[in-house]
Motif scaffolding. Sequence first.
Motif, PDB file in Angstrom:
ATOM      1  N   THR A 308     -23.104 -91.753 108.291  1.00 25.62           N
ATOM      2  CA  THR A 308     -24.577 -90.823 108.645  1.00 25.62           C
ATOM      3  C   THR A 308     -24.113 -89.082 109.713  1.00 25.62           C
ATOM      4  OG1 THR A 308     -25.056 -93.254 109.490  1.00 25.62           O
ATOM      5  CG2 THR A 308     -26.532 -91.081 110.052  1.00 25.62           C
ATOM      6  N   GLU A 309     -24.670 -88.638 109.449  1.00 23.31           N
ATOM      7  CA  GLU A 309     -24.708 -87.322 109.615  1.00 23.31           C
ATOM      8  C   GLU A 309     -25.474 -87.094 110.946  1.00 23.31           C
ATOM      9  OE1 GLU A 309     -26.819 -83.478 108.563  1.00 23.31           O
ATOM     10  OE2 GLU A 309     -25.725 -83.901 106.936  1.00 23.31           O
ATOM     11  N   LEU A 310     -24.412 -86.822 112.179  1.00 19.70           N
ATOM     12  CA  LEU A 310     -24.360 -86.455 113.535  1.00 19.70           C
ATOM     13  C   LEU A 310     -24.982 -85.339 113.706  1.00 19.70           C
ATOM     14  CD1 LEU A 310     -22.074 -87.907 114.835  1.00 19.70           C
ATOM     15  CD2 LEU A 310     -23.819 -89.161 114.083  1.00 19.70           C
ATOM     16  N   TRP A 311     -24.909 -84.152 112.998  1.00 21.13           N
ATOM     17  CA  TRP A 311     -25.366 -83.010 113.267  1.00 21.13           C
ATOM     18  C   TRP A 311     -24.424 -82.149 111.614  1.00 21.13           C
ATOM     19  CZ3 TRP A 311     -21.834 -79.065 113.755  1.00 21.13           C
ATOM     20  CH2 TRP A 311     -21.030 -79.962 114.524  1.00 21.13           C
ATOM     21  N   ARG A 312     -25.337 -81.030 112.198  1.00 21.97           N
ATOM     22  CA  ARG A 312     -24.894 -79.937 110.122  1.00 21.97           C
ATOM     23  C   ARG A 312     -24.931 -78.179 111.122  1.00 21.97           C
ATOM     24  NH1 ARG A 312     -25.455 -79.603 104.795  1.00 21.97           N
ATOM     25  NH2 ARG A 312     -25.473 -82.441 104.714  1.00 21.97           N
ATOM     26  N   ASN A 313     -24.721 -77.731 110.903  1.00 26.06           N
ATOM     27  CA  ASN A 313     -24.325 -76.332 111.311  1.00 26.06           C
ATOM     28  C   ASN A 313     -24.087 -75.259 109.680  1.00 26.06           C
ATOM     29  OD1 ASN A 313     -23.583 -73.503 112.075  1.00 26.06           O
ATOM     30  ND2 ASN A 313     -22.375 -73.878 114.080  1.00 26.06           N
ATOM     31  N   ARG A 314     -24.747 -74.657 109.590  1.00 26.84           N
ATOM     32  CA  ARG A 314     -25.393 -73.848 108.608  1.00 26.84           C
ATOM     33  C   ARG A 314     -25.077 -71.999 108.197  1.00 26.84           C
ATOM     34  NH1 ARG A 314     -29.345 -77.846 108.145  1.00 26.84           N
ATOM     35  NH2 ARG A 314     -29.355 -79.011 105.872  1.00 26.84           N
ATOM     36  N   ASP A 315     -24.941 -72.309 110.418  1.00 27.39           N
ATOM     37  CA  ASP A 315     -25.199 -70.934 110.724  1.00 27.39           C
ATOM     38  C   ASP A 315     -23.607 -69.210 109.823  1.00 27.39           C
ATOM     39  OD1 ASP A 315     -26.994 -71.391 112.221  1.00 27.39           O
ATOM     40  OD2 ASP A 315     -26.079 -71.081 113.515  1.00 27.39           O
ATOM     41  N   VAL A 343     -16.402 -74.401 117.913  1.00 24.82           N
ATOM     42  CA  VAL A 343     -18.260 -75.339 117.845  1.00 24.82           C
ATOM     43  C   VAL A 343     -17.787 -76.235 118.194  1.00 24.82           C
ATOM     44  CG1 VAL A 343     -19.379 -76.069 116.735  1.00 24.82           C
ATOM     45  CG2 VAL A 343     -18.243 -73.508 115.360  1.00 24.82           C
ATOM     46  N   ASP A 344     -19.165 -76.451 119.725  1.00 31.12           N
ATOM     47  CA  ASP A 344     -18.298 -77.851 120.015  1.00 31.12           C
ATOM     48  C   ASP A 344     -19.151 -78.774 119.722  1.00 31.12           C
ATOM     49  OD1 ASP A 344     -19.920 -79.150 121.590  1.00 31.12           O
ATOM     50  OD2 ASP A 344     -19.362 -78.751 123.932  1.00 31.12           O
ATOM     51  N   THR A 345     -18.339 -80.324 119.929  1.00 31.31           N
ATOM     52  CA  THR A 345     -17.916 -81.438 119.135  1.00 31.31           C
ATOM     53  C   THR A 345     -18.789 -81.579 118.601  1.00 31.31           C
ATOM     54  OG1 THR A 345     -16.291 -82.013 120.210  1.00 31.31           O
ATOM     55  CG2 THR A 345     -15.282 -80.853 118.159  1.00 31.31           C
ATOM     56  N   ARG A 346     -19.916 -81.816 120.029  1.00 25.90           N
ATOM     57  CA  ARG A 346     -21.143 -82.924 120.750  1.00 25.90           C
ATOM     58  C   ARG A 346     -22.572 -82.384 119.608  1.00 25.90           C
ATOM     59  NH1 ARG A 346     -19.639 -82.399 127.098  1.00 25.90           N
ATOM     60  NH2 ARG A 346     -19.407 -80.711 125.669  1.00 25.90           N
ATOM     61  N   SER A 347     -22.430 -80.765 120.224  1.00 30.25           N
ATOM     62  CA  SER A 347     -23.791 -80.062 119.232  1.00 30.25           C
ATOM     63  C   SER A 347     -23.714 -79.461 118.120  1.00 30.25           C
ATOM     64  CB  SER A 347     -24.249 -79.692 120.879  1.00 30.25           C
ATOM     65  OG  SER A 347     -23.426 -78.403 120.847  1.00 30.25           O
ATOM     66  N   GLY A 348     -22.574 -78.849 117.523  1.00 28.97           N
ATOM     67  CA  GLY A 348     -22.612 -78.448 116.873  1.00 28.97           C
ATOM     68  C   GLY A 348     -22.841 -76.936 116.988  1.00 28.97           C
ATOM     69  N   ASP A 349     -22.666 -76.598 118.238  1.00 28.58           N
ATOM     70  CA  ASP A 349     -23.597 -75.144 118.774  1.00 28.58           C
ATOM     71  C   ASP A 349     -21.861 -74.153 119.078  1.00 28.58           C
ATOM     72  OD1 ASP A 349     -26.631 -75.665 118.763  1.00 28.58           O
ATOM     73  OD2 ASP A 349     -26.415 -76.249 121.465  1.00 28.58           O
ATOM     74  N   PHE A 350     -22.048 -72.652 118.748  1.00 31.88           N
ATOM     75  CA  PHE A 350     -20.866 -72.044 119.040  1.00 31.88           C
ATOM     76  C   PHE A 350     -20.595 -71.992 120.410  1.00 31.88           C
ATOM     77  CE2 PHE A 350     -22.672 -70.142 115.317  1.00 31.88           C
ATOM     78  CZ  PHE A 350     -21.731 -70.628 113.535  1.00 31.88           C
ATOM     79  N   VAL A 351     -19.518 -71.972 120.931  1.00 32.90           N
ATOM     80  CA  VAL A 351     -18.408 -71.847 121.968  1.00 32.90           C
ATOM     81  C   VAL A 351     -18.728 -70.820 122.322  1.00 32.90           C
ATOM     82  CG1 VAL A 351     -17.237 -72.862 123.477  1.00 32.90           C
ATOM     83  CG2 VAL A 351     -18.483 -74.422 122.791  1.00 32.90           C
ATOM     84  N   ALA A 352     -17.440 -69.412 121.371  1.00 30.49           N
ATOM     85  CA  ALA A 352     -17.067 -68.719 121.248  1.00 30.49           C
ATOM     86  C   ALA A 352     -16.593 -67.846 119.940  1.00 30.49           C
ATOM     87  CB  ALA A 352     -15.744 -68.742 121.938  1.00 30.49           C
ATOM     88  N   ARG A 353     -16.382 -66.847 120.402  1.00 29.11           N
ATOM     89  CA  ARG A 353     -15.772 -66.444 118.935  1.00 29.11           C
ATOM     90  C   ARG A 353     -15.282 -64.468 119.331  1.00 29.11           C
ATOM     91  NH1 ARG A 353     -21.128 -64.966 116.213  1.00 29.11           N
ATOM     92  NH2 ARG A 353     -21.167 -67.097 115.122  1.00 29.11           N
TER      93      ARG A 353
END
Length: 388
Positions: A308-315, A343-353
């Motif tokens: 089951t897909e939990l999250w997806r980051n398309r950015d 990328v945060d493993t829980r949310s799929g949000d960016f953490v740093a770059r």
Amino acid sequence: MTPSLIPRAPLTLVALLAVSLLAGCASKSEPRYTPKELQRFEASAELDSDWRQRVGRGLGRAQYPIAPDLDGGVIFAADERGRVMAVDAESGERLWQNDLETGVSSGLTAVANQIYLGTRNGEVLALSQEDGEVVWRSRVSSEVLAPPQPNQQLLVVQSVDGAVTALDRHTGDERWVHTSSQPPLTLRGTGTPQVIDPVTFAGFANGRLTTLDNRSGQPLWERRIAVPQGRSEIERLVDLNGQPVLTPDGRLFVTSYNGRLVALEATSGNILWEREHSSYLTPVLVGNVLFTVNEASHIIALDADSGTELWRNRDLEGRWLTSPAFADGNLVLGDFEGYLHLVDTRSGDFVARTRIDRSGISVRPLTDYRRIYVLANNGRLEALDLRR
């Protein structure tokens, strides 16, 4: 590594150039995914550069997948011309350097005081971790792009012609060879075998996963992961270019290009779950979450029990991401413009770059808890500390 295509029969130079332009595409002569521009975000961590080192000329024009390896606090790296070096992971100090005078083409594997690598002319070398001197060299049937994989007794090597060769890890003597049928056209690259003491799990360009008995090389079971479809050879590409991921409880996760992501029982090959998913990269399992990057460079988190897909980051679509690594709760990925993304493993949000080098990043970063080591295409090796 950004995929390109390799023909199984001679082609003219013009045809080869045309084929290379079709890298990663099914039936169009233009990239299927336009690289997205990077968007600003609020960083929750920083990546601080600690040291830099130069690894010869890097991956070369062909961008060979010469990924470094880390063992015992030392990074072992090579360039495409055969310069191999050892670098202290803490300080960045170069410990030794050896010029092999043969073109390196595979990633490095460092374990038990030795370094294993493959070459463009089909050689496999074992080097001493202490000084880089050659311990033994052996020949397999063709060019080696996948890093050789050891168990206690064997070194298993998958070459571009579809052969899997088991060598004695201590002497380089051949123990057995398994061959497979290859389609006329494949992605440039091969699957990397997953090797444990009793068996080897190997994926092939014909879309099949095979389990080989390490005593003899004989198949124990075989499973078709992807079925070729379409009229053209490009449309029918179904390569298994990633490495199968094996869990301690005996599950296998296998990706395929133009095919599926499949979870199987390692002992029998029985399918636990499957989903449509085109990828040429190796996923990473963290806890009971499987993180994978598809051919569009979408980053996807899946429940490992069900798919089951939990999250997806398309950015980062179309940015030719590397396989993901894991560091301190984050996925670590490089892209074709040389940016390193967390990328945060829980949310799929960016953490740093941060940007490492304009030459791009094609090989998976190395990680050691909060420290990250990145090799750019031009040979720039950089160590970064992750700070909250």
